[in-house]
Enzyme design. Sequence first.
Site, PDB file in Angstrom:
ATOM      1  N   CYS A  59      -8.229   6.464  27.522  1.00 33.04           N
ATOM      2  CA  CYS A  59      -9.330   8.046  27.676  1.00 33.04           C
ATOM      3  C   CYS A  59      -8.269   8.599  28.410  1.00 33.04           C
ATOM      4  O   CYS A  59      -8.326   8.461  30.048  1.00 33.04           O
ATOM      5  CB  CYS A  59     -10.559   7.159  27.289  1.00 33.04           C
ATOM      6  SG  CYS A  59     -11.726   8.964  28.113  1.00 33.04           S
ATOM      7  N   CYS A  67     -11.009  10.564  30.603  1.00 34.51           N
ATOM      8  CA  CYS A  67     -11.736   9.038  32.175  1.00 34.51           C
ATOM      9  C   CYS A  67     -11.047   8.646  32.798  1.00 34.51           C
ATOM     10  O   CYS A  67     -11.272   8.770  34.157  1.00 34.51           O
ATOM     11  CB  CYS A  67     -12.058   8.229  30.912  1.00 34.51           C
ATOM     12  SG  CYS A  67     -12.846   8.353  29.524  1.00 34.51           S
ATOM     13  N   ASP A  68      -9.640   8.224  33.300  1.00 34.58           N
ATOM     14  CA  ASP A  68      -9.459   8.089  33.692  1.00 34.58           C
ATOM     15  C   ASP A  68      -7.759   8.862  34.416  1.00 34.58           C
ATOM     16  O   ASP A  68      -6.920   8.137  35.032  1.00 34.58           O
ATOM     17  CB  ASP A  68      -7.773   7.276  33.074  1.00 34.58           C
ATOM     18  CG  ASP A  68      -9.257   5.619  33.062  1.00 34.58           C
ATOM     19  OD1 ASP A  68     -10.419   5.621  33.929  1.00 34.58           O
ATOM     20  OD2 ASP A  68      -9.247   5.032  32.309  1.00 34.58           O
TER      21      ASP A  68
END
Length: 313
Positions: A136, A139-140
């Site tokens: 992701c 997200c990261d």
Amino acid sequence: MTTKHTPLVILGSGPAGYTAAIYAARSLIVPVLISGMQPGGQLTQTGDIENFPGFPEKISGIELMDQMRQQAENLGTIIVDETAVAVDLSKKPFSVTLDSEDVYTCDALIIATGASAKWLGLANEDNLRGFGVSACATCDGFFYRNKKVAVIGGGNTAVEEALYLANLASEVFLIHRRDELRSEKVMQERLKAHPKIKTIWNTVVEDYIGEKSNGGLTGLRLKNIKTNEASELAVDGCFVAIGYAPNTELFRGQLELNAEGFIVTDKTNLHTSVEGVFAAGDVQEMFYRQAITAAAGGCRAALEAEKYLSALK
Ligand code: NAP
């Protein structure tokens, strides 16, 4: 632990689940929607959405899902932010057990549990997840500012992730096992034009290099499948974007699933193999995995559930 009865339970809070809730609520059914582990579903992990009609200036995935949730709630849906851990479809009413051990029994069930990212299945993948290996970018990606990253895959997700990461990272390598991408042409053009992105064709990842206990991922061992040439690529992060598998574990042995694990539905009315159980969105869709098609499926499933519940009266 409590047990409550409700005419309709909807499992999942992606576009299929929320749209089913909006339609069911407007039929005055008062649906209970169990949002699951990731309220808002996969779209909360994407960046901007350009292809959902009605938002000419784009909309972020999180905002779109917030608005759908708000709309479902405004119309009377009861949203329960829990995860279903067991279902019993063998007798009526059906029952759904939540992680709090509360149980909902229901006369009709709409399954919209979506799909989750697939992984490469390499030996040290589990070990390095969260330590350089991710599925992701939104997200990261933040952790890889001015670092080198790789994205694996050749579909829309991979290209979107590469473009997103190019805003943060110093260099992005898109590694694809063929010499042609399957993503939309407009995305391919953006990818080609981006000065920070390099595509490595006909190549697979054979192994991750690095130790969780020693700084995490440091590189990838690659193989060109046309020439068999092996190489190493130094990267700080690797984003796997090779597609999705349906979230159907709860229903295995209770509903007909196909060989890939997707729920088998009648493609017109989204009935499953159990009367009174309907499925919509990515959990039953192998080809048109789009927010708009999932939403359309949610609508159809709700209309069918309403018809089914009316006939029961
Ligand atoms: P996808 O379209 O199934 O593409 C998966 C990619 O990963 C393919 O290029 C595939 O290679 C590659 N792949 C699969 N298994 C692999 C493995 N073991 N090792 C290396 N590569 C592997 O998946 P997706 O990109 O996640 O998209 C899923 C669906 O969501 C699609 O319908 C897509 O259109 C949709 N989506 C749409 C948008 C948008 O509209 N903006 C954004 C994201 C996703 P091959 O090409 O060789 O098969």
